[in-house]
Scaffold this active site. Structure first.
Site, PDB file in Angstrom:
ATOM      1  N   THR A  35       0.879  -1.176   0.000  1.00 40.70           N
ATOM      2  CA  THR A  35       0.000   0.000   0.000  1.00 40.70           C
ATOM      3  C   THR A  35       0.917   1.228   0.000  1.00 40.70           C
ATOM      4  O   THR A  35       1.582   1.514   1.006  1.00 40.70           O
ATOM      5  CB  THR A  35      -0.897  -0.021   1.262  1.00 40.70           C
ATOM      6  N   SER A 129      14.711  -8.826  17.053  1.00 37.56           N
ATOM      7  CA  SER A 129      13.960  -8.610  18.296  1.00 37.56           C
ATOM      8  C   SER A 129      14.248  -7.238  18.874  1.00 37.56           C
ATOM      9  O   SER A 129      15.339  -6.703  18.733  1.00 37.56           O
ATOM     10  CB  SER A 129      14.320  -9.669  19.340  1.00 37.56           C
ATOM     11  N   LYS A 184      15.600 -17.237  17.060  1.00 35.13           N
ATOM     12  CA  LYS A 184      14.594 -16.213  17.400  1.00 35.13           C
ATOM     13  C   LYS A 184      13.350 -16.863  18.009  1.00 35.13           C
ATOM     14  O   LYS A 184      12.748 -16.336  18.951  1.00 35.13           O
ATOM     15  CB  LYS A 184      14.212 -15.396  16.157  1.00 35.13           C
ATOM     16  N   HIS A 187      14.174 -17.699  21.494  1.00 35.68           N
ATOM     17  CA  HIS A 187      14.195 -16.406  22.204  1.00 35.68           C
ATOM     18  C   HIS A 187      12.778 -16.043  22.642  1.00 35.68           C
ATOM     19  O   HIS A 187      12.526 -15.680  23.798  1.00 35.68           O
ATOM     20  CB  HIS A 187      14.778 -15.328  21.276  1.00 35.68           C
ATOM     21  N   ASN A 188      11.827 -16.160  21.720  1.00 33.03           N
ATOM     22  CA  ASN A 188      10.444 -15.815  22.063  1.00 33.03           C
ATOM     23  C   ASN A 188       9.864 -16.795  23.086  1.00 33.03           C
ATOM     24  O   ASN A 188       9.086 -16.396  23.950  1.00 33.03           O
ATOM     25  CB  ASN A 188       9.571 -15.793  20.802  1.00 33.03           C
ATOM     26  N   GLU A 191      11.051 -15.691  26.244  1.00 34.21           N
ATOM     27  CA  GLU A 191      10.276 -14.468  26.550  1.00 34.21           C
ATOM     28  C   GLU A 191       8.945 -14.854  27.223  1.00 34.21           C
ATOM     29  O   GLU A 191       8.552 -14.271  28.241  1.00 34.21           O
ATOM     30  CB  GLU A 191      10.049 -13.745  25.221  1.00 34.21           C
ATOM     31  N   LYS A 262       0.879 -14.906  19.351  1.00 33.57           N
ATOM     32  CA  LYS A 262       0.883 -14.960  17.882  1.00 33.57           C
ATOM     33  C   LYS A 262       1.428 -16.282  17.367  1.00 33.57           C
ATOM     34  O   LYS A 262       1.337 -16.557  16.189  1.00 33.57           O
ATOM     35  CB  LYS A 262       1.698 -13.803  17.319  1.00 33.57           C
ATOM     36  N   ARG A 289      -1.092 -19.098  29.111  1.00 32.28           N
ATOM     37  CA  ARG A 289      -1.783 -18.110  28.263  1.00 32.28           C
ATOM     38  C   ARG A 289      -3.078 -18.721  27.730  1.00 32.28           C
ATOM     39  O   ARG A 289      -4.119 -18.066  27.678  1.00 32.28           O
ATOM     40  CB  ARG A 289      -0.887 -17.681  27.097  1.00 32.28           C
TER      41      ARG A 289
END
Ligand SMILES: NC(=O)C1=CN([C@@H]2O[C@H](COP(=O)(O)OP(=O)(O)OC[C@H]3O[C@@H](n4cnc5c(N)ncnc54)[C@H](OP(=O)(O)O)[C@@H]3O)[C@@H](O)[C@H]2O)C=CC1
Ligand SMILES: O=C(CO)[C@H](O)[C@H](O)COP(=O)(O)O
Length: 476
Positions: A35, A129, A184, A187-188, A191, A262, A289
Site C-alpha cells: 500500500t 527482536s 529467534k 528467544h520468544n 520471553e 501470535k 496463556r
C-alpha cells in the site's frame, strides 16, 4: 540508477523503523510497501533522516538496489512472506539476496532457502527482536543463511544492531538456512517463560500478600537494580506504576486477564516435543496463556471449584523469597532454551555456538538481561557443559535459592495461587538432581502391557518379563 545499499519491503511498525535505522547509519535505503500510502507517510515524516529511495512499483524498488541486491522483507509471516519472496525472486538475479526479518517458522525458512538456492539466490532468515523501539534504535539481529551472504550483509546488519555493554554488535551469523529463525523462536519461547514467571511473582505479592500495584512497581524497580536487571522487569515496573486515565485505577486492574499469543511460543513447544527436549517453563507459560483465554472453561468452573483464595500466613520476608524463586526459575528457563538450541543444532547440523547466541541477546532484544553476560562467559569457558545449570556460578545460584524457591512453591499451593512456572522449574531442578526417577516403574509398566522391554541397572542387554506367562525374565 542503482544506488541503494539495502532495501526494505513492508513498512509497518518494524519495517519502517528498520529502514530509518539503516538510513540513520548512512546507508542508502530503498523502501517499498504494497500500500503505497505507507511509503509516502514514511518519507514525509522521516525522509530527512537519511537517503531513502522510495518506489511505488516493486520493479523500480529492485532496480534501485546495488548488486548484489539486498532486499529485507518485514511483512506478515506465512502466505504474505511467500507472496513477497516470489515477487522479488522473479525480479532478482543470481547472487542477489532476500532477507526475511519477520517471525517465520524455521521450517519455512529451510524450504524457502532451498528453493531460492536453486535459482542462485541467497535467502537469509533473520530473527529481529526489540519491538518497534528496538528496530529504530538497535535491535538484536539473529541471521541464518550462507556464510557467503553474511560477508556483504553482515557489516550492514551489525552497524544497525544494538551494542552490548562491551561494544560488540548484537548480531552474529548463527548458522545456515533456518538457524537464525530457530534461535529467534526459542528467544520468544524464553520471553513467554520469563513473562509468566514475572506474572506469578506479581500474583503472589498482589493477591497473596496484598501489595498494591504502585508499591509493586517500586519493588520491581528495586529488583531491576540487582541481579534480576532485565528489560522485562523494567517494563513490568512501568506497567504496574501506570494509572488508567479514564478510571483512576491501576492500569493492570482494567486490562482483561486473557493473554494473547501470535504463535512463536507454541512453535517452540511443538519443536521441543519433536526433539524430545523438556522445555517445561516455556510449555507451562504457553499453556498458562491458553488457560487464561479459555473463557468457556474458566466461566464454567469459577463458582464451582472451591479452595483457598490467596490468604495464608506468608513467610517472613516473602518478597525476598519470591525474588530468589524468580531468579532461579528464570535461570532454568534459559537453561532449557539453550538445551533446545543445542539439540536442534545437532539435528540440523547448524553448528550454533551457544556463547555467540547468548552474547547477542545481551542488548536490543526483549529478553536482554544483565545475567546474559554471565551466561555468555559460562558457555565460552565450557561449550561442552551438559546444562547451563552445571556451570559453577549457576549451580551455586540455584542451589542457594532453593530454600526460598520451595517456600514460594509450597506457600503458593497452600494459598491456591497457581504458579506453573515456578513449580515446573523447581520440579525440573529436582528431576535433574534425582539419582533415581520413577521412570524405572514406567519402563516396568510399558513392558507389562506392551512388551516394550527394559534395561537393567546391573548388566548390559535388553530384557522382557513374561508377565502373562510364568513371569520369568527373558534376555532379548
Ligand atoms: N511488531 C513487533 O514487535 C515485532 C514483529 N516482528 C515480525 O516482523 C514482521 C513485521 O511485523 P510488523 O511491522 O508488526 O507488521 P505486520 O506483521 O502487521 O505486517 C504488516 C506489513 O505486511 C504487509 N503485507 C501483508 N500482507 C502482504 C502481502 N500479501 N503482500 C505484501 N505485503 C503484505 C503490509 O502491507 P500493507 O501495508 O499493504 O497492508 C504491511 O507492510 C512480522 O513477521 C512480525 O512477526 C518481529 C519482531 C517484533
Ligand atoms: O517477536 C517479538 C519480540 O521478540 C514479539 O514481541 C512477539 O511476536 C510477541 O509474541 P506474542 O504476541 O506471541 O506474545
Amino acid at each position: 540508477m542503482s544506488t541503494a545499499d539495502i532495501g526494505v519491503v513492508g513498512l509497518a511498525v518494524m519495517g519502517s523503523n528498520l529502514a530509518r535505522n539503516f538510513a540513520r547509519h548512512g546507508f542508502t535505503v530503498a523502501v517499498y510497501n504494497r500500500t503505497h500510502a505507507k511509503t509516502t507517510e514514511l518519507i514525509e515524516a522521516h525522509g530527512d533522516e537519511g537517503d531513502f529511495v522510495p518506489s511505488e512499483a516493486l520493479e523500480d524498488f529492485v532496480a534501485s538496489l546495488k548488486r548484489p541486491r539486498k532486499a529485507m522483507i518485514m511483512v506478515q509471516a506465512g502466505n504474505a512472506t511467500d507472496a513477497v519472496i516470489d515477487q522479488l525472486a522473479a525480479l532478482m538475479e543470481p547472487g542477489d539476496m532476500i532477507i526475511d526479518g519477520g517471525n517465520a517458522h524455521f521450517e519455512n525458512t529451510r524450504r524457502r532457502e532451498a528453493a531460492l538456492r536453486e535459482q542462485g539466490l541467497h535467502f537469509v532468515g533473520t530473527g529481529v527482536s526489540g519491538g518497534e523501539e528496538g528496530a529504530l534504535l538497535g535491535p538484536a539481529i539473529m541471521p541464518g543463511g550462507s556464510a557467503e551472504s553474511y560477508e556483504s550483509l553482515g557489516p550492514i546488519l551489525e552497524a544497525i544492531a544494538a551494542k552490548a555493554p562491551d561494544g560488540t554488535p548484537c548480531c552474529t551469523r548463527l548458522g545456515p538456512d533456518g538457524a537464525g529463525h530457530f534461535v529467534k523462536m526459542v528467544h520468544n519461547g524464553i520471553e513467554y517463560s520469563d513473562m509468566q514467571l514475572i506474572g506469578e511473582a506479581y500474583d503472589l505479592l498482589r493477591r497473596g500478600v496484598g501489595i498494591e500495584p504502585a508499591d509493586l512497581a517500586k519493588i520491581f524497580s528495586e529488583w531491576n537494580a540487582g541481579e534480576l536487571d532485565s528489560y522485562l522487569i523494567e517494563v513490568t515496573a512501568e506497567v504496574l506504576g501506570h494509572t488508567d486515565a479514564a478510571t483512576g485505577k491501576p492500569l493492570v486492574d482494567v486490562i482483561v486477564d486473557q493473554a494473547g499469543q501470535k504463535g512463536t511460543g507454541r512453535w517452540t513447544v511443538q519443536n521441543a516435543l519433536d526433539l524430545g527436549v523438556p522445555v517445561t517453563g516455556i510449555a507451562e507459560a504457553t499453556f498458562a496463556r491458553a488457560l487464561s483465554s479459555g473463557t468457556r472453561q474458566r466461566e464454567g468452573a469459577v463458582d464451582l471449584l472451591t479452595g483457598p483464595t490467596g490468604k495464608v500466613d506468608f513467610p517472613a520476608d516473602f518478597v525476598e523469597d519470591v525474588r530468589q524463586a524468580l531468579y532461579a526459575s528464570k535461570i532454568v528457563a534459559y537453561a532449557q532454551g539453550f538445551d533446545q538450541i543445542a539439540a536442534a543444532s545437532a539435528e540440523y547440523d547448524w553448528g550454533i555456538d551457544l556463547g555467540s547466541c547468548s552474547a547477542l541477546w545481551r542488548a536490543g532484544c526483549i529478553i536482554r538481561a544483565r545475567f546474559l553476560d554471565r551466561i555468555t562467559e559460562a558457555w565460552r569457558s565450557d561449550p561442552e557443559l551438559p546444562t547451563l545449570l552445571a556451570a559453577p556460578e549457576f549451580t551455586k545460584i540455584v542451589t542457594d535459592a532453593q530454600d526460598a524457591w520451595r517456600r514460594v512453591v509450597s506457600t503458593a499451593a497452600l494459598a491456591g495461587i497457581p504458579t506453573p512456572g515456578f513449580s515446573s522449574a523447581l520440579a525440573y531442578y529436582d528431576g535433574l538432581r534425582s539419582r533415581r526417577l520413577p521412570a524405572a516403574l514406567i519402563q516396568g509398566q510399558r513392558d507389562f502391557f506392551g512388551a516394550h522391554t527394559y534395561k537393567r541397572v546391573d548388566r548390559e542387554g535388553t530384557f522382557h518379563t513374561d508377565w502373562s506367562g510364568d513371569r520369568n525374565e527373558i534376555e532379548l
